[in-house]
Design an enzyme around this catalytic site. Structure first.
Site, short mmCIF file in Angstrom:
data_model
loop_
_atom_site.label_atom_id
_atom_site.label_comp_id
_atom_site.label_asym_id
_atom_site.label_seq_id
_atom_site.Cartn_x
_atom_site.Cartn_y
_atom_site.Cartn_z
N ASN A 150 37.55 34.98 2.81
CA ASN A 150 38.25 35.52 1.64
C ASN A 150 37.62 36.82 1.14
O ASN A 150 38.30 37.80 0.88
CB ASN A 150 38.26 34.49 0.52
CG ASN A 150 39.15 33.31 0.82
OD1 ASN A 150 40.35 33.45 1.02
ND2 ASN A 150 38.57 32.11 0.87
N ASP A 170 32.78 38.02 12.81
CA ASP A 170 32.67 36.67 12.25
C ASP A 170 32.41 35.71 13.39
O ASP A 170 33.25 35.55 14.28
CB ASP A 170 33.95 36.29 11.50
CG ASP A 170 33.77 35.05 10.64
OD1 ASP A 170 33.23 34.04 11.15
OD2 ASP A 170 34.17 35.07 9.46
N THR A 227 26.87 41.38 -1.58
CA THR A 227 27.46 40.64 -2.69
C THR A 227 27.56 39.16 -2.35
O THR A 227 28.25 38.41 -3.03
CB THR A 227 28.87 41.18 -3.02
OG1 THR A 227 29.68 41.11 -1.84
CG2 THR A 227 28.82 42.62 -3.51
N ARG A 229 24.74 36.47 -0.63
CA ARG A 229 23.59 35.70 -1.07
C ARG A 229 22.32 36.50 -0.78
O ARG A 229 22.13 37.05 0.30
CB ARG A 229 23.52 34.35 -0.35
CG ARG A 229 24.52 33.31 -0.86
CD ARG A 229 24.18 32.89 -2.29
NE ARG A 229 25.06 31.84 -2.81
CZ ARG A 229 26.16 32.05 -3.50
NH1 ARG A 229 26.55 33.29 -3.74
NH2 ARG A 229 26.87 31.03 -3.95
N ASP A 253 24.00 42.97 -5.40
CA ASP A 253 24.47 42.12 -6.50
C ASP A 253 23.71 40.80 -6.53
O ASP A 253 23.80 40.07 -7.50
CB ASP A 253 25.97 41.87 -6.36
CG ASP A 253 26.54 41.06 -7.52
OD1 ASP A 253 26.34 41.49 -8.68
OD2 ASP A 253 27.16 40.01 -7.28
N GLU A 258 16.53 35.09 -7.82
CA GLU A 258 17.19 35.63 -9.01
C GLU A 258 16.57 35.10 -10.31
O GLU A 258 17.09 35.37 -11.39
CB GLU A 258 18.69 35.34 -8.93
CG GLU A 258 19.34 36.08 -7.76
CD GLU A 258 20.82 35.78 -7.57
OE1 GLU A 258 21.38 35.00 -8.36
OE2 GLU A 258 21.41 36.32 -6.60
N HIS A 285 24.38 39.48 -10.08
CA HIS A 285 25.26 38.48 -9.46
C HIS A 285 26.59 38.38 -10.22
O HIS A 285 27.05 37.30 -10.59
CB HIS A 285 24.57 37.11 -9.41
CG HIS A 285 25.10 36.23 -8.32
ND1 HIS A 285 24.31 35.33 -7.65
CD2 HIS A 285 26.33 36.11 -7.76
CE1 HIS A 285 25.03 34.67 -6.75
NE2 HIS A 285 26.26 35.14 -6.80
N ILE A 286 27.22 39.53 -10.42
CA ILE A 286 28.45 39.58 -11.21
C ILE A 286 29.63 40.16 -10.43
O ILE A 286 30.68 40.44 -11.03
CB ILE A 286 28.25 40.43 -12.50
CG1 ILE A 286 27.74 41.83 -12.14
CG2 ILE A 286 27.33 39.73 -13.47
CD1 ILE A 286 27.85 42.83 -13.27
#
Length: 314
Positions: A150, A170, A227, A229, A253, A258, A285-286
């Site tokens: 996604n 992938d 963005t 992990r 991100d 964290e 992480h936004i």
């Protein structure tokens, strides 16, 4: 009555959406793990983000649990194997924030290319440096995507107007190439890309996947976007790759760790070095955390729960 427990902060639209499907909702975002363990046996449904590990200890006490709804994409804190053994359905809502992630990734990349953070600070101080802040254009670059689910596909879709070549790799998915995205093997990706964006879940296989040895294989110096992990690439690897010019700039991100107050001395030193770099942009992480996605995630979850038929059989 069918009871559902919500243990994390959610857009409050989740409550009427679930009540419309005849669920009794207990909204308890401040609940502790100990309290969850005491009452989880009462519930057929559990709605979570990522605060509490959904492990064997918790699942063994969830005697009536029929489904879990994960408000987001990452599943690394859920014991998927034991969940399957117990026959508990899992729904997650990656579709709810994939557009937000795609936009955030592009925004960070453009900011890096155009020295937006540095230039802004300089102008505020009355410093006017044009040549030193000359930017890069995205047009003509080759962008590589690792992980074409996604998030990866949403990022690719949003890149189409920038006249870039898009390559995607992938390991577990094939047949997704089209006129906009070239499906490639990892070796081909390594040979061609100028920008690399990560969109894979955290698994034992992807933890520390981007080592210095892997990054040294890239033919061109790359801009890195993460963005996904933070644990996919360590602070130490980032610093070394930036020092060597293997990575030209990074949009981060997510971080290896964290929780700043839990850093080891080595992590603290590496992070401080990373934070001192002008060619690194951070956010907390936004990437998927917009006003729109906050609500859309609820809608995606409810549709998946309804579509499973569990509502009628719980």
């Amino acid at each position: 009555m069918k009871k559902v427990l919500i243990i994390d902060e959610m857009h409050l639209s989740i409550i009427p959406l679930m009540e419309n499907e005849a669920f009794q909702v207990d909204y308890s975002p401040q609940i502790s793990r100990a309290e969850i363990l005491e009452i989880i046996h009462e519930y057929v449904g559990l709605i979570i983000r990522s605060k509490t590990p959904i492990d064997r200890e918790l699942l063994e006490k969830a005697e009536r649990l029929r489904f879990i709804g994960r408000a987001g994409a990452g599943l690394d804190k859920i014991d998927l194997e034991f969940l399957e053994q117990k026959g508990i359905l899992l729904f997650h809502a990656a579709e709810g924030n994939m557009d937000a992630v795609g936009e955030h990734a592009i925004g960070g990349l453009l900011a890096i290319f155009n020295h937006a953070n540095r230039a802004d600070l300089e102008v505020r101080k009355g410093i006017w440096k044009r040549e030193e802040n000359r930017g890069e254009e995205l047009k003509g670059k080759t962008v590589g995507i690792i992980g074409y689910g996604n998030m990866g596909s949403a990022f690719a879709k949003k890149l189409r107007g920038f006249d870039v070549q898009i390559m995607a790799y992938d390991k577990y998915k094939t047949g997704f190439g089209d006129k906009f995205v070239e499906e490639v093997g990892f070796e081909n990706l390594v040979d061609k890309v100028d920008v690399l964006s990560l969109h894979v879940p955290l698994t034992p296989e992807t933890r520390n996947f981007l080592t210095l040895k892997i990054l040294q294989k890239f033919k061109n110096p790359i801009y890195l976007i993460n963005t996904a992990r933070g644990e996919i690439i360590s602070f130490a690897t980032l610093n070394k790759s930036l020092d060597l010019g293997i990575i030209r700039g990074a949009v981060l991100d997510v971080l290896e760790n964290e929780k700043f107050n839990t850093y080891t001395p080595a992590q603290k030193l590496e992070f401080e070095q990373l934070a001192a770099r002008e060619n690194v942009i951070f956010s907390p992480h936004i990437a998927g955390w917009t006003f729109q996605s906050y609500e859309r995630i609820n809608e995606v979850l409810i549709e998946k729960i309804k579509g499973s038929g569990i509502i009628y059989n719980a």
